[in-house]
Motif scaffolding. Structure first.
Motif, PDB file in Angstrom:
ATOM      1  N   ASP A 183       0.816  -1.215   0.000  1.00 16.94           N
ATOM      2  CA  ASP A 183       0.000   0.000   0.000  1.00 16.94           C
ATOM      3  C   ASP A 183       0.849   1.264   0.000  1.00 16.94           C
ATOM      4  O   ASP A 183       0.517   2.250  -0.661  1.00 16.94           O
ATOM      5  CB  ASP A 183      -0.930   0.018   1.209  1.00 16.94           C
ATOM      6  CG  ASP A 183      -1.929  -1.120   1.201  1.00 16.94           C
ATOM      7  OD1 ASP A 183      -2.509  -1.390   0.134  1.00 16.94           O
ATOM      8  OD2 ASP A 183      -2.119  -1.762   2.250  1.00 16.94           O
ATOM      9  N   THR A 184       1.973   1.242   0.757  1.00 22.36           N
ATOM     10  CA  THR A 184       2.775   2.456   0.941  1.00 22.36           C
ATOM     11  C   THR A 184       4.065   2.462   0.128  1.00 22.36           C
ATOM     12  O   THR A 184       4.740   3.491   0.074  1.00 22.36           O
ATOM     13  CB  THR A 184       3.146   2.633   2.421  1.00 22.36           C
ATOM     14  OG1 THR A 184       4.033   1.571   2.807  1.00 22.36           O
ATOM     15  CG2 THR A 184       1.899   2.609   3.300  1.00 22.36           C
ATOM     16  N   ALA A 185       4.455   1.325  -0.452  1.00 20.85           N
ATOM     17  CA  ALA A 185       5.685   1.159  -1.235  1.00 20.85           C
ATOM     18  C   ALA A 185       6.929   1.046  -0.367  1.00 20.85           C
ATOM     19  O   ALA A 185       8.050   0.961  -0.901  1.00 20.85           O
ATOM     20  CB  ALA A 185       5.865   2.298  -2.246  1.00 20.85           C
ATOM     21  N   LYS A 186       6.785   1.008   0.955  1.00 30.26           N
ATOM     22  CA  LYS A 186       7.952   0.906   1.824  1.00 30.26           C
ATOM     23  C   LYS A 186       8.488  -0.530   1.861  1.00 30.26           C
ATOM     24  O   LYS A 186       7.724  -1.492   1.950  1.00 30.26           O
ATOM     25  CB  LYS A 186       7.608   1.348   3.251  1.00 30.26           C
ATOM     26  CG  LYS A 186       7.325   2.830   3.385  1.00 30.26           C
ATOM     27  CD  LYS A 186       7.015   3.199   4.828  1.00 30.26           C
ATOM     28  CE  LYS A 186       6.763   4.708   4.976  1.00 30.26           C
ATOM     29  NZ  LYS A 186       6.443   5.072   6.390  1.00 30.26           N
ATOM     30  N   VAL A 187       9.823  -0.652   1.786  1.00 25.87           N
ATOM     31  CA  VAL A 187      10.511  -1.938   1.941  1.00 25.87           C
ATOM     32  C   VAL A 187      10.973  -2.008   3.395  1.00 25.87           C
ATOM     33  O   VAL A 187      11.746  -1.147   3.845  1.00 25.87           O
ATOM     34  CB  VAL A 187      11.708  -2.044   0.987  1.00 25.87           C
ATOM     35  CG1 VAL A 187      12.399  -3.387   1.143  1.00 25.87           C
ATOM     36  CG2 VAL A 187      11.257  -1.815  -0.453  1.00 25.87           C
ATOM     37  N   ALA A 202       8.847  -2.426  12.585  1.00 27.14           N
ATOM     38  CA  ALA A 202       9.380  -2.448  11.231  1.00 27.14           C
ATOM     39  C   ALA A 202      10.368  -1.307  11.018  1.00 27.14           C
ATOM     40  O   ALA A 202      10.132  -0.167  11.432  1.00 27.14           O
ATOM     41  CB  ALA A 202       8.241  -2.348  10.221  1.00 27.14           C
ATOM     42  N   GLN A 203      11.496  -1.615  10.371  1.00 26.76           N
ATOM     43  CA  GLN A 203      12.465  -0.618   9.942  1.00 26.76           C
ATOM     44  C   GLN A 203      12.300  -0.405   8.442  1.00 26.76           C
ATOM     45  O   GLN A 203      12.246  -1.360   7.670  1.00 26.76           O
ATOM     46  CB  GLN A 203      13.891  -1.089  10.225  1.00 26.76           C
ATOM     47  CG  GLN A 203      14.246  -1.203  11.695  1.00 26.76           C
ATOM     48  CD  GLN A 203      15.631  -1.792  11.867  1.00 26.76           C
ATOM     49  OE1 GLN A 203      15.788  -2.991  12.073  1.00 26.76           O
ATOM     50  NE2 GLN A 203      16.643  -0.946  11.769  1.00 26.76           N
ATOM     51  N   ASN A 204      12.271   0.834   8.021  1.00 29.47           N
ATOM     52  CA  ASN A 204      12.105   1.163   6.607  1.00 29.47           C
ATOM     53  C   ASN A 204      13.472   1.232   5.933  1.00 29.47           C
ATOM     54  O   ASN A 204      14.340   2.001   6.341  1.00 29.47           O
ATOM     55  CB  ASN A 204      11.378   2.502   6.476  1.00 29.47           C
ATOM     56  CG  ASN A 204      11.129   2.872   5.032  1.00 29.47           C
ATOM     57  OD1 ASN A 204      11.050   2.003   4.168  1.00 29.47           O
ATOM     58  ND2 ASN A 204      11.017   4.163   4.760  1.00 29.47           N
ATOM     59  N   LEU A 205      13.664   0.425   4.878  1.00 33.02           N
ATOM     60  CA  LEU A 205      14.918   0.421   4.136  1.00 33.02           C
ATOM     61  C   LEU A 205      14.885   1.351   2.943  1.00 33.02           C
ATOM     62  O   LEU A 205      15.935   1.707   2.397  1.00 33.02           O
ATOM     63  CB  LEU A 205      15.238  -1.001   3.659  1.00 33.02           C
ATOM     64  CG  LEU A 205      15.359  -2.075   4.738  1.00 33.02           C
ATOM     65  CD1 LEU A 205      15.669  -3.419   4.094  1.00 33.02           C
ATOM     66  CD2 LEU A 205      16.425  -1.709   5.765  1.00 33.02           C
ATOM     67  N   GLY A 206      13.686   1.728   2.512  1.00 35.27           N
ATOM     68  CA  GLY A 206      13.535   2.579   1.342  1.00 35.27           C
ATOM     69  C   GLY A 206      12.176   2.355   0.720  1.00 35.27           C
ATOM     70  O   GLY A 206      11.308   1.702   1.312  1.00 35.27           O
ATOM     71  N   THR A 207      11.977   2.877  -0.463  1.00 35.55           N
ATOM     72  CA  THR A 207      10.705   2.706  -1.155  1.00 35.55           C
ATOM     73  C   THR A 207      10.956   2.240  -2.588  1.00 35.55           C
ATOM     74  O   THR A 207      12.052   2.390  -3.131  1.00 35.55           O
ATOM     75  CB  THR A 207       9.893   4.014  -1.198  1.00 35.55           C
ATOM     76  OG1 THR A 207      10.677   5.022  -1.847  1.00 35.55           O
ATOM     77  CG2 THR A 207       9.516   4.468   0.202  1.00 35.55           C
ATOM     78  N   VAL A 231      19.792  -7.303   2.778  1.00 36.87           N
ATOM     79  CA  VAL A 231      18.525  -7.373   2.050  1.00 36.87           C
ATOM     80  C   VAL A 231      18.775  -6.853   0.649  1.00 36.87           C
ATOM     81  O   VAL A 231      19.257  -5.733   0.471  1.00 36.87           O
ATOM     82  CB  VAL A 231      17.422  -6.534   2.728  1.00 36.87           C
ATOM     83  CG1 VAL A 231      16.100  -6.702   1.972  1.00 36.87           C
ATOM     84  CG2 VAL A 231      17.258  -6.921   4.194  1.00 36.87           C
ATOM     85  N   VAL A 232      18.448  -7.660  -0.358  1.00 39.46           N
ATOM     86  CA  VAL A 232      18.559  -7.213  -1.746  1.00 39.46           C
ATOM     87  C   VAL A 232      17.150  -6.983  -2.269  1.00 39.46           C
ATOM     88  O   VAL A 232      16.246  -7.787  -2.039  1.00 39.46           O
ATOM     89  CB  VAL A 232      19.340  -8.236  -2.601  1.00 39.46           C
ATOM     90  CG1 VAL A 232      18.712  -9.602  -2.565  1.00 39.46           C
ATOM     91  CG2 VAL A 232      19.487  -7.757  -4.034  1.00 39.46           C
ATOM     92  N   TRP A 233      16.933  -5.828  -2.944  1.00 36.02           N
ATOM     93  CA  TRP A 233      15.578  -5.463  -3.359  1.00 36.02           C
ATOM     94  C   TRP A 233      15.614  -4.561  -4.584  1.00 36.02           C
ATOM     95  O   TRP A 233      16.672  -4.063  -4.978  1.00 36.02           O
ATOM     96  CB  TRP A 233      14.816  -4.796  -2.206  1.00 36.02           C
ATOM     97  CG  TRP A 233      15.481  -3.617  -1.544  1.00 36.02           C
ATOM     98  CD1 TRP A 233      16.481  -3.650  -0.603  1.00 36.02           C
ATOM     99  CD2 TRP A 233      15.181  -2.236  -1.737  1.00 36.02           C
ATOM    100  NE1 TRP A 233      16.818  -2.363  -0.214  1.00 36.02           N
ATOM    101  CE2 TRP A 233      16.034  -1.489  -0.882  1.00 36.02           C
ATOM    102  CE3 TRP A 233      14.257  -1.558  -2.528  1.00 36.02           C
ATOM    103  CZ2 TRP A 233      16.000  -0.096  -0.812  1.00 36.02           C
ATOM    104  CZ3 TRP A 233      14.227  -0.159  -2.467  1.00 36.02           C
ATOM    105  CH2 TRP A 233      15.083   0.540  -1.604  1.00 36.02           C
TER     106      TRP A 233
END
Length: 388
Positions: A183-187, A202-207, A231-233
């Motif tokens: 919903d928010t695009a947060k990884v 939750a820790q936000n790594l980026g979007t 974490v690879v994304w």
């Protein structure tokens, strides 16, 4: 194939291969009991079961474990199974499958990791077996298995929100679950430092800007070794992001691999593995399967982006959902599903998928010729994907 979305409707698909051991035994065996059949040698699951990779682990006591989804029972659920490896034949004798998902909910998208002798299994609950209404909640859960005892399910995401694929990694008492908030695009990553008893916020790594038709999806995959976790994304701009923590997930720094078009459609399915100070990353682009290696001691990429299996002249046109395994100070193994036509469409046996193994002894600087793990020329086993 436009995205992972097509994998959400796999009713009636035969059991997929998990792991990269004993391909000859797997290819020669025909077996189709229900999902909870007990003590079966070699083949891990019954018909009508599947997973998406990141679903196999080795325990410190030498046993192995896997997770899978099955629609052989109602409602469709996720399961975990542990097995004992024969020291001579290397075949696995599997114990009884145990359902990890709630018995009253449809579930899918499971993954598994082992920390010591604790198994961590994650999954989502969803509206029905196939996600026809993508506005309905997709909720992430995780639970532990120690011996034959299942811990209580722990809800990780909003009961009314949507996540994509919750992937779990573990090392010792530390476990980590990553997913995209669709919903928010947060990884995000949620970590436990007490063997999965509790998980921190939750820790936000980026979007990400990637929307695969089911909401935002960066397809994050994580891996862990000691205090190191990575974490690879996919951020959606054609690059690969690698978020690394050297303090058991307390904080992360993010690096960029400048891939070519790796955020589009099939391109860019990424995976990682960690051992010691090494983090290996594999992904695919339009022209081949790629590898890079990051070192947490030097805080740099010791092996730059490298095409380790070029499609040109190989007889293959595409790949997706490969996986990487590291060993010691320099060994790399990559299991790569390779498709004879662009699209890798599992609905047609004429679009065949072989599974190949690529191995390096020098941190990925050079790789030996590819070896076959599973061949699409074997009758009834035309499509070999999602290795773990």
């Amino acid at each position: 194939m436009a995205s992972r979305m097509r994998w959400t409707a796999r009713v009636g698909v035969a059991a997929l291969a998990v792991g990269v051991a004993a391909p000859a035994a797997w290819a020669a065996t025909t077996w189709a009991p229900g999902a909870t059949a007990d003590k079966t040698v070699a083949v891990a699951t019954g018909q009508y079961s599947w997973n998406y990779g990141s679903s196999f682990g080795k325990l410190s006591n030498g046993k192995v474990a896997l997770s899978f989804t099955s629609d052989a029972t109602s409602p469709q659920g996720t399961y975990v199974r542990t097995g004992t490896v024969d020291s001579g034949t290397k075949e696995v004798t599997w114990g009884k499958a145990q359902r990890t998902s709630q018995g009253t909910k449809f579930a899918d998208r499971t993954s598994l990791a082992a920390g010591g002798n604790t198994v961590h299994a994650s999954w989502i609950t969803q509206h029905r077996a196939t996600i026809n209404d993508i506005t309905q909640p997709r909720v992430a859960y995780v639970r532990t298995l120690v011996g034959s005892t299942l811990g209580a399910p722990i809800r990780l995401s909003s009961a009314t929100g949507r996540v994509d694929y919750p992937i779990v990694a573990a090392s010792g008492v530390n476990s980590y679950v990553t997913y995209t908030n669709s919903d928010t695009a947060k990884v995000v990553v949620r970590r436990s430092n007490d063997s999965g008893v509790t998980y921190q916020k939750a820790q936000n790594l980026g979007t990400t800007t990637r929307d695969d038709g089911e909401g935002f999806a960066a397809w994050p995959i994580n891996c862990a070794s000691g205090a190191n976790v990575a974490v690879v994304w996919l951020p959606g701009n054609g690059t690969i992001k690698l978020s690394v923590s050297e303090n058991s997930g307390a904080d992360f720094t993010t690096k960029t691999i400048n891939a070519v078009g790796a955020g589009d459609d099939d391109e860019g399915w990424a995976s990682c593995d960690a051992t010691g100070d090494r983090v290996g990353i594999t992904w695919n682009e339009s022209d081949g399967v790629y590898y890079s290696e990051y070192n947490t001691t030097t805080d740099s990429f010791d092996t730059a982006r490298k095409n380790i299996f070029a499609f040109s002249g190989s007889g293959y046109l595409a790949s997706y959902s490969g996986t990487v395994a590291l060993n010691g100070t320099g060994t790399v193994g990559v299991a790569a599903p390779l498709c004879v036509q662009d699209g890798c469409d599992y609905t047609s046996k004429t679009t065949r998928i072989d599974l190949k193994w690529l191995e390096s002894s020098n941190n990925g600087d050079t790789f030996a010729p590819a070896q076959a793990l599973a061949s699409s020329s074997v009758a009834g086993k035309y499509l070999n994907d999602s290795p773990s």
